[in-house]
Structures are given as structure tokens and as C-alpha cells.
Motif scaffolding. Structure first.
Motif, PDB file in Angstrom:
ATOM      1  N   PHE A 149       0.790  -1.487   0.130  1.00 24.45           N
ATOM      2  CA  PHE A 149      -0.336   0.239   0.344  1.00 24.45           C
ATOM      3  C   PHE A 149       0.965   1.253   0.199  1.00 24.45           C
ATOM      4  CE2 PHE A 149      -3.591  -2.295   1.739  1.00 24.45           C
ATOM      5  CZ  PHE A 149      -4.401  -2.077   0.560  1.00 24.45           C
ATOM      6  N   ARG A 150       2.103   0.973   0.700  1.00 23.73           N
ATOM      7  CA  ARG A 150       2.849   2.468   0.777  1.00 23.73           C
ATOM      8  C   ARG A 150       3.510   3.022  -0.727  1.00 23.73           C
ATOM      9  NH1 ARG A 150       4.521   4.309   5.937  1.00 23.73           N
ATOM     10  NH2 ARG A 150       3.750   2.851   7.749  1.00 23.73           N
ATOM     11  N   HIS A 159      -4.491   3.297   7.111  1.00 21.50           N
ATOM     12  CA  HIS A 159      -5.278   4.252   6.093  1.00 21.50           C
ATOM     13  C   HIS A 159      -6.671   2.707   6.200  1.00 21.50           C
ATOM     14  CE1 HIS A 159      -7.773   5.275   2.690  1.00 21.50           C
ATOM     15  NE2 HIS A 159      -7.015   6.415   2.499  1.00 21.50           N
ATOM     16  N   GLN A 160      -7.610   3.571   6.445  1.00 20.41           N
ATOM     17  CA  GLN A 160      -9.071   2.908   5.937  1.00 20.41           C
ATOM     18  C   GLN A 160      -9.440   1.399   5.202  1.00 20.41           C
ATOM     19  OE1 GLN A 160     -12.853   5.754   6.616  1.00 20.41           O
ATOM     20  NE2 GLN A 160     -14.089   3.422   6.312  1.00 20.41           N
ATOM     21  N   ILE A 161      -9.256   2.435   3.622  1.00 23.78           N
ATOM     22  CA  ILE A 161      -9.498   1.373   3.098  1.00 23.78           C
ATOM     23  C   ILE A 161      -8.956   0.236   2.886  1.00 23.78           C
ATOM     24  CG2 ILE A 161      -9.625   1.498   0.329  1.00 23.78           C
ATOM     25  CD1 ILE A 161     -10.614   4.039  -0.799  1.00 23.78           C
ATOM     26  N   ALA A 162      -7.182   0.682   3.258  1.00 22.90           N
ATOM     27  CA  ALA A 162      -6.541  -0.214   3.111  1.00 22.90           C
ATOM     28  C   ALA A 162      -6.682  -1.658   3.968  1.00 22.90           C
ATOM     29  CB  ALA A 162      -5.336   0.359   3.430  1.00 22.90           C
ATOM     30  N   PHE A 166      -7.164  -5.487   3.520  1.00 28.06           N
ATOM     31  CA  PHE A 166      -5.733  -6.604   4.194  1.00 28.06           C
ATOM     32  C   PHE A 166      -6.957  -7.270   5.216  1.00 28.06           C
ATOM     33  CE2 PHE A 166      -3.638  -7.877   7.962  1.00 28.06           C
ATOM     34  CZ  PHE A 166      -2.957  -8.473   7.231  1.00 28.06           C
ATOM     35  N   ARG A 167      -7.961  -7.090   5.751  1.00 25.79           N
ATOM     36  CA  ARG A 167      -8.654  -8.168   6.387  1.00 25.79           C
ATOM     37  C   ARG A 167      -9.329  -8.585   5.938  1.00 25.79           C
ATOM     38  NH1 ARG A 167     -10.083  -3.193   9.803  1.00 25.79           N
ATOM     39  NH2 ARG A 167     -11.628  -2.083   8.624  1.00 25.79           N
ATOM     40  N   SER A 208     -14.221  -3.768  -4.324  1.00 26.68           N
ATOM     41  CA  SER A 208     -14.677  -2.015  -4.530  1.00 26.68           C
ATOM     42  C   SER A 208     -14.249  -1.908  -4.654  1.00 26.68           C
ATOM     43  CB  SER A 208     -16.296  -2.896  -4.058  1.00 26.68           C
ATOM     44  OG  SER A 208     -16.097  -3.408  -2.601  1.00 26.68           O
ATOM     45  N   LEU A 209     -13.500  -2.061  -3.025  1.00 22.87           N
ATOM     46  CA  LEU A 209     -12.555  -1.209  -2.379  1.00 22.87           C
ATOM     47  C   LEU A 209     -11.369  -1.172  -3.024  1.00 22.87           C
ATOM     48  CD1 LEU A 209     -11.979  -3.557   1.157  1.00 22.87           C
ATOM     49  CD2 LEU A 209     -13.262  -1.070   0.878  1.00 22.87           C
ATOM     50  N   ILE A 210     -10.281  -1.982  -4.413  1.00 20.27           N
ATOM     51  CA  ILE A 210      -9.687  -0.657  -5.171  1.00 20.27           C
ATOM     52  C   ILE A 210      -9.979  -0.447  -5.689  1.00 20.27           C
ATOM     53  CG2 ILE A 210      -7.760  -2.070  -6.596  1.00 20.27           C
ATOM     54  CD1 ILE A 210      -7.903  -5.255  -5.388  1.00 20.27           C
TER      55      ILE A 210
END
Length: 447
Positions: A149-150, A159-162, A166-167, A208-210
Motif C-alpha cells: 500500500f505504501r 488507512h481505512q480502505i487499506a 487487508f482484513r 470494490s475497495l480497490i
């Protein structure tokens, strides 16, 4: 001491027994003879599969005539809900176009640019660890995802979306076998692929998050405020042939494979590396001594100090290649070691078996980082070392991984001492990558 290796199945097993074992775990479903065989044939009612350990055949398939041996669509069956038409599963002109756009982002100069983000992720990973009993695979998954992500979107794992990606990926990983059952059956294209409901739901959430991340980045690019990271580079690079950039859907596919490949494979390699250092304390001490020369915030030129650590990481990739097997399909009839191989056969190349092959490597099951400084071993590596594949389809992120792996390993060992836990020896199994059946548990002490 010989590091953990899966038990092999008996040489004789029924088709149904083999398929059940294969779906549960590829590694333990293979007979021991494959560690010394040059080639083996496996028959099903629907297709024939050939495992090739002969270096000449591997070279023919991967480097000499790669267009005649595209990736098998049977592997795609299981991963399509998440990866769509990513560069990992496509073939032919589509794949070539994707690589023309992606490859410039991972050129040598770009690695230097991403290095500070790797260091920041490594420092965060070191800080998250605590003394005592730790399941290290979970920690390394967290650290490797942070690196992705970085470097890709310039955001930390917090970060919320990251964090949501991950979860959700942890849920996806636990529900997704390496091969969907459709890989073994000749199902027509219109028939459902028999994915678990949870797998499909997780893949949809991740995508959807991506999509949200890609939309945010597209807006920043349009406004001229986008950071100069991997996502910006990939989204703004036109295909030198057509002049077109990736569409939004194509970018979602590519980010999905960057996260899967870049996070899963690195987490696997780092976890096994720390376990091996725990059971070989003399090797760990040598890595710690080398790491002690690094500054508090290492710079890119300091990588040259990590020669032994790099050899340790290479040896880990030999014993525990994150991607244990690759499957190709031959487009025309072939003759292989005196056998007639019909068009459409499945050709399996197994880094797991090649890296431990009894006729190719001296002491193949032993952990010996010093072997990488011998001419004999370098010759073995030229013939039988494929942690990142080879030829035109060599992993785009190979150079990235060989910077990230030794760097994070050195940073972790500089701060922590890792020790094994009695009675909790890990058993390697193949899920999306080579993982431990019940995790890798280590005792940690501050240095």
C-alpha cells in the motif's frame, strides 16, 4: 538439521484419492519419486498432465518457446473472481500489452524511488512486534501488505480502505483453495464455477475497495496532485504500441494481482525466513551482525552491505518458493523425453520439486546460505531455480521482492531475536502460497 518438509503420499493412489489430496494440499499429494524424476505423467478422464523437472524442458517452455506454452486456463478458474483479466492470468497479445504498460513502473530506477516506503513499512512492522509468543505469518502478512500500500498508493496499512482490503483478503485466503474444482472438470463456459459463496463475496468486496482507491487516484491525477508512486506511474503510462492507458476495470485487475502477488508471496518468504533463522541461530547471528551496520533509516546504497542476508533470502526462496507450481498448456503436439504429448496437455513446472531435486542440487533439503557463493551452486541455480519463473513471463516484481525481502529481514533481526517454540514445528502446505498448516509460532526477545 533438516527444515520441515511435507510428507509425500504413497506412489500408488486412486484418481479420487489424489484429487482429494490435491485439492486439500498440492505438496503432500505428490509422491516422493518426483524429487528425483525428470518427468512424470498424471492421467485423468478429461486431460493429461505432465510434471517436468528436466532443465531442458523447463527452458523450452519458459524461455525458448513461451508463446507455444501459454498459462493454463485451469488455474484461472479458481482466481478469476478476484483477479479478473489481470496480467497473472492472461495470455497472448492481451498479456503483452499489459506488460508493456506495467514493466516501466518496476524498472531499476523506480526501485530506488520506492525504497523509503519500504523502510517505513519495515520500521512499522518492527514496532508492531511484542516480546513473547508470536504467530509470525500474521505479522509478516501485515508488514508485506503495508509495503504494497505504501509503494503502490502512498498510504499506510492503517488507512481505512487499506485496512479493509487487508482484513477482507484474510477471509478470502482462508476460503480460496489454489485450484477450484472446475480446474479438473471440462465444464462449459456458461456453467457456474462452483466457487464457495464466501469466496465470491470476499472477492467482490476486495474489488470494490480497490475500485475506490483507483477512482481516488484518477481524480488526483486529473487535478495534478497525485503522488509519484507505482499506481500513478501505471495509470498514466500509455501502451507504446496503441497509445492507450488502462481502463478503470483493467486497473482494478492489475491492483488485485499486485496485492495478491506482492503481499502473499513476500509474507510467505519472510515467515519461513524468520523460522529458519530461529532454528539456525548461528545464521541468525550472522544476519544480525550484518544488519547492525545499517543506519536507523537505511538508504538504498546500504543494500550493498546485506550480501549474506541476500543469500539467506535466496536460500529461503529455494526451500520454500512462495508459488510452488506453475501450469502451462501446449498449443501443439510435443515430444518430451521420448513421450508424445498431445496438444492441450497440462504442463506442470514445479519450483518446489526443482529446488529440492536430488539429481540437481547437492544436499537439496538442507538450509545452507553459503551455497550461494559456490560455483557449483550457481550452476544448479541456472538450471533449476525459479522462485520468480523465467523468460518473458518472469515476475514483474522480482527485483522489487529482492530489495524488500533482505531489507525487512535485516531490519527485523536487527531489533529482535527469534527462537523456535518446542513442539510447534510448522508443516508446509500450499494455499495461495506456501504457508504453514497451523501457522509459524516463534518466541521473540528484544536485542
Amino acid at each position: 538439521m533438516i527444515p520441515p518438509k511435507p510428507r509425500s503420499r504413497p506412489d500408488k493412489a486412486s484418481l479420487w484419492q489424489h484429487l482429494r489430496m490435491f485439492r486439500r494440499d498440492i505438496l503432500s499429494s505428490q509422491p516422493a519419486r518426483l524429487y528425483r524424476a525428470w518427468m512424470a505423467e498424471f492421467r485423468t478422464p478429461f486431460f493429461r498432465s505432465y510434471l517436468c523437472n528436466d532443465p531442458a524442458l523447463v527452458a523450452r517452455i519458459l524461455t525458448e518457446r513461451p508463446d507455444d506454452f501459454p498459462k493454463s486456463n485451469r488455474i484461472r478458474e479458481g482466481l478469476a473472481p478476484l483477479l479478473g483479466n489481470s496480467v497473472f492470468v492472461t495470455n497472448g497479445e492481451i498479456w503483452k500489452r499489459q506488460r508493456r504498460i506495467i514493466d516501466p513502473a518496476f524498472e531499476g530506477g523506480r526501485l530506488r524511488d520506492t525504497f523509503p516506503a519500504m523502510v517505513a513499512a519495515g520500521a512499522a512492522g518492527v514496532a508492531r512486534l511484542t516480546p513473547g509468543l508470536v504467530e509470525i505469518e500474521e505479522e509478516m502478512s501485515h508488514a508485506a501488505a503495508d509495503v504494497i500500500f505504501r509503494t503502490l498508493f502512498s498510504i499506510p496499512i492503517e488507512h481505512q480502505i487499506a485496512a479493509e482490503v487487508f482484513r477482507e483478503f484474510r477471509t478470502y485466503q482462508r476460503s480460496q483453495p489454489l485450484l477450484n474444482i472446475a480446474a479438473f472438470l471440462p465444464l462449459p463456459s456458461w456453467m457456474p464455477r462452483l466457487h464457495k459463496r464466501r469466496t465470491l463475496a470476499s472477492a467482490a468486496i476486495i474489488r470494490s475497495l480497490i475500485a475506490r482507491l483507483c477512482a481516488m487516484r484518477a481524480a488526483e491525477i486529473a487535478a495534478g496532485t497525485a503522488p509519484d508512486d507505482l499506481a500513478t506511474k501505471i495509470m498514466t503510462t500509455p501502451d507504446p504500441v496503441s497509445g492507450q492507458t488502462f481502463s478503470t476495470e483493467e486497473m482494478i485487475d492489475q491492483v488485485a494481482i499486485f496485492f495478491l502477488a506482492g503481499h502473499e508471496t513476500s509474507a510467505s518468504a519472510l515467515s519461513w525466513a524468520l523460522y529458519l533463522l530461529a532454528i539456525f541461530p548461528a545464521v541468525q547471528d550472522r544476519v544480525a551482525a550484518e544488519a547492525a551496520s545499517l543506519s536507523e533509516k537505511p538508504t538504498f546504497p546500504e543494500l550493498s552491505k546485506l550480501k549474506y542476508t541476500r543469500d539467506v533470502f535466496r536460500e529461503v526462496l529455494r526451500l520454500y518458493p512462495p508459488v510452488p507450481m506453475m501450469v502451462r498448456e501446449n498449443l501443439c503436439p510435443e515430444e518430451m523425453r521420448g513421450r508424445n504429448v498431445a496438444r492441450g496437455a497440462q504442463i506442470v513446472l514445479s519450483p518446489w520439486h526443482l529446488h529440492r531435486h536430488e539429481r540437481l542440487w547437492p544436499r537439496p533439503d538442507e538450509f545452507d546460505p553459503d551455497r550461494w557463493q559456490t560455483e557449483e551452486n550457481r550452476a544448479c541455480a541456472r538450471d533449476a531455480y525459479l522462485p520468480f519463473s523465467a523468460g518473458p513471463r518472469v515476475c514483474t516484481g522480482a527485483g522489487f521482492a529482492m530489495v524488500e525481502g533482505p531489507l525487512l529481514l535485516a531490519m527485523l533481526v536487527k531489533a529482535w531475536r527469534f527462537q523456535p517454540v518446542a513442539g510447534r514445528d510448522p508443516v508446509p502446505v500450499a494455499h495461495l502460497t506456501v504457508r504453514a498448516k497451523e501457522g509459524i509460532w516463534l518466541n521473540l526477545h528484544r536485542r
